[in-house]
Write a protein that holds these residues in place. Sequence first.
Motif, PDB file in Angstrom:
ATOM      1  N   SER A 115       0.829  -1.203   0.000  1.00 23.37           N
ATOM      2  CA  SER A 115       0.000   0.000   0.000  1.00 23.37           C
ATOM      3  C   SER A 115       0.863   1.252   0.000  1.00 23.37           C
ATOM      4  O   SER A 115       0.550   2.229  -0.668  1.00 23.37           O
ATOM      5  CB  SER A 115      -0.932  -0.006   1.205  1.00 23.37           C
ATOM      6  OG  SER A 115      -0.187   0.079   2.409  1.00 23.37           O
ATOM      7  N   ARG A 116       1.971   1.224   0.724  1.00 22.10           N
ATOM      8  CA  ARG A 116       2.880   2.373   0.740  1.00 22.10           C
ATOM      9  C   ARG A 116       3.551   2.542  -0.625  1.00 22.10           C
ATOM     10  O   ARG A 116       3.727   3.661  -1.089  1.00 22.10           O
ATOM     11  CB  ARG A 116       3.961   2.200   1.801  1.00 22.10           C
ATOM     12  CG  ARG A 116       3.433   2.045   3.189  1.00 22.10           C
ATOM     13  CD  ARG A 116       3.145   3.402   3.794  1.00 22.10           C
ATOM     14  NE  ARG A 116       2.924   3.304   5.213  1.00 22.10           N
ATOM     15  CZ  ARG A 116       1.741   3.379   5.778  1.00 22.10           C
ATOM     16  NH1 ARG A 116       0.665   3.535   5.061  1.00 22.10           N
ATOM     17  NH2 ARG A 116       1.624   3.299   7.082  1.00 22.10           N
ATOM     18  N   LEU A 117       3.909   1.435  -1.245  1.00 23.77           N
ATOM     19  CA  LEU A 117       4.586   1.498  -2.534  1.00 23.77           C
ATOM     20  C   LEU A 117       3.646   1.998  -3.623  1.00 23.77           C
ATOM     21  O   LEU A 117       4.052   2.781  -4.485  1.00 23.77           O
ATOM     22  CB  LEU A 117       5.130   0.111  -2.895  1.00 23.77           C
ATOM     23  CG  LEU A 117       6.070   0.022  -4.073  1.00 23.77           C
ATOM     24  CD1 LEU A 117       7.299   0.880  -3.833  1.00 23.77           C
ATOM     25  CD2 LEU A 117       6.481  -1.414  -4.304  1.00 23.77           C
ATOM     26  N   ILE A 118       2.386   1.587  -3.587  1.00 24.45           N
ATOM     27  CA  ILE A 118       1.418   2.063  -4.582  1.00 24.45           C
ATOM     28  C   ILE A 118       1.185   3.555  -4.412  1.00 24.45           C
ATOM     29  O   ILE A 118       1.142   4.304  -5.393  1.00 24.45           O
ATOM     30  CB  ILE A 118       0.103   1.262  -4.459  1.00 24.45           C
ATOM     31  CG1 ILE A 118       0.313  -0.158  -4.982  1.00 24.45           C
ATOM     32  CG2 ILE A 118      -1.018   1.938  -5.232  1.00 24.45           C
ATOM     33  CD1 ILE A 118      -0.844  -1.090  -4.725  1.00 24.45           C
ATOM     34  N   ALA A 119       1.073   4.018  -3.172  1.00 24.52           N
ATOM     35  CA  ALA A 119       0.891   5.453  -2.938  1.00 24.52           C
ATOM     36  C   ALA A 119       2.115   6.235  -3.396  1.00 24.52           C
ATOM     37  O   ALA A 119       1.999   7.318  -3.981  1.00 24.52           O
ATOM     38  CB  ALA A 119       0.620   5.719  -1.462  1.00 24.52           C
ATOM     39  N   PHE A 120       3.301   5.686  -3.175  1.00 23.72           N
ATOM     40  CA  PHE A 120       4.526   6.351  -3.606  1.00 23.72           C
ATOM     41  C   PHE A 120       4.601   6.420  -5.128  1.00 23.72           C
ATOM     42  O   PHE A 120       4.976   7.441  -5.689  1.00 23.72           O
ATOM     43  CB  PHE A 120       5.738   5.611  -3.044  1.00 23.72           C
ATOM     44  CG  PHE A 120       7.050   6.167  -3.497  1.00 23.72           C
ATOM     45  CD1 PHE A 120       7.501   7.385  -3.006  1.00 23.72           C
ATOM     46  CD2 PHE A 120       7.831   5.478  -4.406  1.00 23.72           C
ATOM     47  CE1 PHE A 120       8.705   7.903  -3.412  1.00 23.72           C
ATOM     48  CE2 PHE A 120       9.042   5.989  -4.824  1.00 23.72           C
ATOM     49  CZ  PHE A 120       9.483   7.207  -4.328  1.00 23.72           C
ATOM     50  N   ARG A 121       4.244   5.325  -5.785  1.00 17.40           N
ATOM     51  CA  ARG A 121       4.264   5.324  -7.255  1.00 17.40           C
ATOM     52  C   ARG A 121       3.261   6.319  -7.832  1.00 17.40           C
ATOM     53  O   ARG A 121       3.535   6.966  -8.829  1.00 17.40           O
ATOM     54  CB  ARG A 121       3.951   3.928  -7.790  1.00 17.40           C
ATOM     55  CG  ARG A 121       5.089   2.982  -7.700  1.00 17.40           C
ATOM     56  CD  ARG A 121       4.726   1.664  -8.319  1.00 17.40           C
ATOM     57  NE  ARG A 121       5.795   0.706  -8.137  1.00 17.40           N
ATOM     58  CZ  ARG A 121       5.668  -0.577  -8.354  1.00 17.40           C
ATOM     59  NH1 ARG A 121       4.512  -1.069  -8.757  1.00 17.40           N
ATOM     60  NH2 ARG A 121       6.683  -1.386  -8.169  1.00 17.40           N
TER      61      ARG A 121
END
Length: 160
Positions: A115-121
């Motif tokens: 979830s953090r990686l998707i938000a960062f992307r």
Amino acid sequence: MPFIAFLFAVFLFIYVELSLLVWVGSHLGILMLILLLIGSSLLGITLIRVRGWYSLTRVKQQLTQGQLSTDALFGSLRWLVAGILFVIPGFVTDILACVLLSPLGRYLLNLFIGSRLIAFRQKLFKTHRTFYSSQGNPSREGEIFEAEFEKEADENKRLK
């Protein structure tokens, strides 16, 4: 306020860890407690060394095949953190390491990091920026600028 909550969590963790060590030491004996702590530390060191070599060869193999090795890196990071938790003396950290190595821990970590990686992307790749458009200037697609450059040596070699 978040700093006070962090300090409270650290003190609570230390209290629970020491209480559990005293309880296990009083029921099993001090020699057995020391052997358990040494055994868990050796397990952690072994995990770090073995998984380090395995992940290094796996990442190298995936890179030679042209694949992006994010899954291998996240898995190796998970094993590294679990090994460090095993090295730290105490039973609460050992339990956390076992949970981290379990399929449930893997799922929860992938859910949290995913979830953090998707938000960062989404934040990073929101727009296709170029250097020119990222400086606050509107992009001018289709325009080509030609220029000439000539390097001249400064005779005085001083800053002007």
